[in-house]
Design an enzyme around this catalytic site. Structure first.
Site, PDB file in Angstrom:
ATOM      1  N   GLU A 174       5.615  -2.192  -8.958  1.00 27.63           N
ATOM      2  CA  GLU A 174       4.197  -2.402  -9.295  1.00 27.63           C
ATOM      3  C   GLU A 174       3.819  -1.812 -10.661  1.00 27.63           C
ATOM      4  OE1 GLU A 174       1.368  -0.531  -6.650  1.00 27.63           O
ATOM      5  OE2 GLU A 174      -0.307  -1.673  -7.466  1.00 27.63           O
ATOM      6  N   LYS A 216       4.646  -6.463  -7.685  1.00 26.50           N
ATOM      7  CA  LYS A 216       3.208  -6.341  -7.440  1.00 26.50           C
ATOM      8  C   LYS A 216       2.561  -6.221  -8.810  1.00 26.50           C
ATOM      9  CE  LYS A 216      -0.234  -3.738  -4.855  1.00 26.50           C
ATOM     10  NZ  LYS A 216      -0.534  -3.251  -3.501  1.00 26.50           N
TER      11      LYS A 216
HETATM   12  P1  13P Z   1      -6.004  -2.448  -4.966  1.00 21.69           P
HETATM   13  O1  13P Z   1      -5.861  -3.829  -4.406  1.00 21.69           O
HETATM   14  O2  13P Z   1      -7.216  -1.720  -4.451  1.00 21.69           O
HETATM   15  O3  13P Z   1      -5.895  -2.419  -6.463  1.00 21.69           O
HETATM   16  O4  13P Z   1      -4.804  -1.584  -4.422  1.00 21.69           O
HETATM   17  C1  13P Z   1      -3.524  -2.038  -4.539  1.00 21.69           C
HETATM   18  C2  13P Z   1      -2.551  -0.951  -4.369  1.00 21.69           C
HETATM   19  O5  13P Z   1      -1.552  -0.930  -5.033  1.00 21.69           O
HETATM   20  C3  13P Z   1      -2.737   0.090  -3.379  1.00 21.69           C
HETATM   21  O6  13P Z   1      -1.463   0.477  -2.979  1.00 21.69           O
END
Ligand code: 13P
Length: 339
Positions: A174, A216
């Protein structure tokens, strides 16, 4: 199941991931800032509400949890994690222990929690955890994100990805480019493309199997304080363009974080990308805020509100599941409100 099979299951048609991994101190802070009273049981009650939402698996394939949640029992004393599996969803883990300042940088960060990670991941795999998620938080500003922060984060994410795969766990990588600031969408595009290119170079160096990896990603957006806010079609077009240039087709799927977007925009943007473009990977969601904002307001830490909060969560998950197929419409939102 192979890594590729787990990854494909996580992005099965019409499904996405629910990120529930807000740690309890941050959860309490959020409740406080929303003016909701909390007590010692609130975190458990909230986690139980999320995990046991009836029919959530219609649109949710997996749930990202904190370490605390993986070991949690519900109000009746029954462990929650096996119940998530019984309900047809894959438990995931956020194994990091917090963001720390990157030494020598001007306030940039890197995730911590690599110590003992090999052993912890093996334990999670034994508990039935199928995937992990590791976040980098990169802020656009004057001189940031720096090359140093982009590289340091890419390297750590790739190490975690390699360790996850060694344990039989699908890594979700991510690299978040954050929404905060007055930057233009063009600047966000430029940063996102570069960050993704560095992330994939590090994954290659670390011999990470791309067929068993999910990304992500953040969408390519105008900064929240930018005077010129890009429309839905432009966001979809630039996000897909950056991804097509930098994310290999070997990756089974990309799941978005919502990053502070409104519930409406998180859904509308995802839908536009799937409706308008021919894509080599699945494009779905892994939202926390854009799935849980409304349910938390409805719940307000009152037991009698649990069914209504679960209905609100089911609705948002369903809308985003449709958006992952390019089949969401504003009429569907209105119809649901009218019911
Ligand atoms: P959000 O969708 O609130 O940005 O959160 C994503 C996230 O990575 C939480 O683990």
């Amino acid at each position: 199941m192979s890594l590729n099979e787990i990854a494909n299951q996580l992005v099965a048609p019409g499904k996405g991931i629910m990120a529930a991994d807000r740690p309890s101190p941050a959860f309490k802070e959020l409740m406080q800032s929303e003016g909701i009273d909390h007590d010692d049981d609130s975190y458990r009650n909230w986690s139980e509400l999320l995990f046991k939402t009836p029919n959530l698996n219609e649109a949710v394939s997996g749930i990202i949890m904190t370490d605390e949640q993986t070991r949690m029992a519900d109000g009746r004393g029954e462990p929650l994690l096996p119940q998530v599996i019984e309900r047809g969803m894959i438990p995931g883990i956020s194994p990091f222990t917090g963001m720390v300042a990157l030494a020598g940088s001007a306030g940039e960060t890197v995730g911590s929690g690599l110590d003992g990670l090999r052993e912890r991941l093996a334990e999670y795999a034994g508990m039935g955890v199928g995937f992990s998620k590791w976040r980098a938080a990169l802020q656009i500003g004057p001189g940031t994100p720096s090359y140093y922060a982009i590289e340091a984060n890419a390297y750590v994410m790739a190490q975690v990805a390699a360790l996850s795969q060694e344990a039989g766990i699908v890594p979700i990588v991510e690299p978040e480019v954050m929404l905060w600031g007055d930057h233009t969408i063009e600047r966000c595009y430029e940063v996102t493309e570069f960050v993704l290119s560095r992330a994939f170079e590090a994954l290659y160096t670390h011999r990470v199997d791309l067929e068993g990896t999910l990304v992500k990603a953040s969408m390519v957006l105008s900064g929240n304080e930018c005077a010129r806010q890009a429309d839905v079609d432009t966001v979809a077009e630039l996000t897909v363009k950056a991804f097509k240039r930098q994310i290999p087709a070997a990756v089974p799927g990309i799941v978005f974080l919502s990053g502070g977007q409104s519930d409406y925009h998180a859904t509308a943007h995802l839908n536009a990308m799937n409706a308008k473009f021919d894509l080599p990977w699945k494009l779905s969601f892994s939202y926390a805020r854009a799935l849980q904002r409304e349910p938390m307001a409805v719940w307000s830490n009152r037991a009698e509100n649990v069914p209504a909060a679960q209905a609100a969560l089911h609705h948002r998950a369903k809308m985003n599941g449709l958006a992952s197929l390019g089949l969401w419409t504003e009429e569907l939102e209105r119809e649901a409100l009218a019911q």
